[in-house]
Design a protein around this motif. Sequence first.
Motif, PDB file in Angstrom:
ATOM      1  N   THR A  88       0.834  -1.204   0.000  1.00  0.00           N
ATOM      2  CA  THR A  88       0.000   0.000   0.000  1.00  0.00           C
ATOM      3  C   THR A  88       0.865   1.249   0.000  1.00  0.00           C
ATOM      4  O   THR A  88       0.331   2.361   0.036  1.00  0.00           O
ATOM      5  CB  THR A  88      -0.920   0.031   1.235  1.00  0.00           C
ATOM      6  OG1 THR A  88      -0.124   0.046   2.429  1.00  0.00           O
ATOM      7  CG2 THR A  88      -1.847  -1.175   1.256  1.00  0.00           C
ATOM      8  N   ARG A  89       2.174   1.063  -0.031  1.00  0.00           N
ATOM      9  CA  ARG A  89       3.123   2.175  -0.045  1.00  0.00           C
ATOM     10  C   ARG A  89       4.371   1.714  -0.795  1.00  0.00           C
ATOM     11  O   ARG A  89       4.565   0.512  -1.031  1.00  0.00           O
ATOM     12  CB  ARG A  89       3.475   2.600   1.382  1.00  0.00           C
ATOM     13  CG  ARG A  89       4.005   1.475   2.261  1.00  0.00           C
ATOM     14  CD  ARG A  89       4.360   1.976   3.652  1.00  0.00           C
ATOM     15  NE  ARG A  89       4.880   0.922   4.500  1.00  0.00           N
ATOM     16  CZ  ARG A  89       4.165   0.281   5.426  1.00  0.00           C
ATOM     17  NH1 ARG A  89       2.883   0.583   5.594  1.00  0.00           N
ATOM     18  NH2 ARG A  89       4.715  -0.653   6.180  1.00  0.00           N
ATOM     19  N   LEU A 138       0.693   7.194  -2.692  1.00  0.00           N
ATOM     20  CA  LEU A 138       0.917   5.771  -2.924  1.00  0.00           C
ATOM     21  C   LEU A 138       2.346   5.441  -3.325  1.00  0.00           C
ATOM     22  O   LEU A 138       2.837   4.349  -3.035  1.00  0.00           O
ATOM     23  CB  LEU A 138      -0.034   5.259  -4.013  1.00  0.00           C
ATOM     24  CG  LEU A 138      -1.505   5.155  -3.641  1.00  0.00           C
ATOM     25  CD1 LEU A 138      -2.337   4.797  -4.856  1.00  0.00           C
ATOM     26  CD2 LEU A 138      -1.712   4.115  -2.547  1.00  0.00           C
ATOM     27  N   THR A 160      -9.220   0.564  -1.941  1.00  0.00           N
ATOM     28  CA  THR A 160      -7.758   0.652  -2.053  1.00  0.00           C
ATOM     29  C   THR A 160      -7.278  -0.052  -3.318  1.00  0.00           C
ATOM     30  O   THR A 160      -6.388   0.440  -4.014  1.00  0.00           O
ATOM     31  CB  THR A 160      -7.091   0.035  -0.815  1.00  0.00           C
ATOM     32  OG1 THR A 160      -7.483   0.771   0.341  1.00  0.00           O
ATOM     33  CG2 THR A 160      -5.573   0.069  -0.938  1.00  0.00           C
ATOM     34  N   VAL A 177      -5.015   1.569  -6.336  1.00  0.00           N
ATOM     35  CA  VAL A 177      -3.747   0.984  -6.790  1.00  0.00           C
ATOM     36  C   VAL A 177      -3.782   0.722  -8.294  1.00  0.00           C
ATOM     37  O   VAL A 177      -2.826   1.030  -9.020  1.00  0.00           O
ATOM     38  CB  VAL A 177      -3.465  -0.314  -6.012  1.00  0.00           C
ATOM     39  CG1 VAL A 177      -2.347  -1.118  -6.669  1.00  0.00           C
ATOM     40  CG2 VAL A 177      -3.101  -0.001  -4.559  1.00  0.00           C
TER      41      VAL A 177
END
Length: 276
Positions: free
Chosen positions: A50-51, A217, A175, A179
């Motif tokens: 997620t990062r 992100l 999410t 992405v």
Amino acid sequence: MYEERPSRLTGAVVWQRTPEHPEGVRPVLPDGCMDLLFSEGRLLVAGPDTRPYVPGGRPRAWAGVRFFPGTGPALLGVPAHELRDRRVELTDLWPAARVRRLRGRIEAAPDPATALEDVALDRAAQAPPPDPLLRRLVECLDAGRPVAATAGELGIGARQLHRRCLTAFGYGPKTLARVLRLQRALALARSGIPYAETAARAGYADQPHLARDVRQLAGLPLGELLGGQRCEQVDAVAVGVVHGGVPLPPERVPRLQLPVVPGAHQVLVHGVDLGR
């Protein structure tokens, strides 16, 4: 140097990365996927991110199999949310004796990436087939469909969808949609599409929305993420060019490549005199 090819396992990608100078290491960005990795005798699993993830330590060679979003958990035998934003040893997930045998098999192979792919194929033959609903979910969200509308089309409630997404992708459907949208935007920007058009085509409200989401992100501004070499192309109709005091018609104006100006949304050039 990074290279990849389609895998013999449907939907997967086989990739290799050779050692590179530390300054050349780029962050691994969220893409909805999970990877089976091999490097210097170690077998690992990369969970869904997620990062941005920046590999630590000295540069080294890597081989990997990247699984289509949602397919990794069934193959690896672990829910995706347990591996979110993590890199773990395969011995944490599978019996140590089995992992040792696989490691020896890969180390003895002339091509570690192909041997790793064989491991994934063997595992896939024993695992249940991928859930077609999850693949359809990815396709819909990757096409820019809203989460609520997609859930309705799939005939699944919001709570059930969220639970299934946590298991398959490591996070909820919103999410996942972010992405996938990020990956669409990066692909468009890398192909030379201007940022404003990239934002519109990828599904962002506007260019500032794109900039915020990329920074959140990916951890870097879009220009830095692309290597600082992006240029916005200025169309002839937006440029007023004078040659020897006489305005040139648009068809005679050369295409201009201008560096991206941070925070700017449009560049207009007027009064350029090519004759002086």
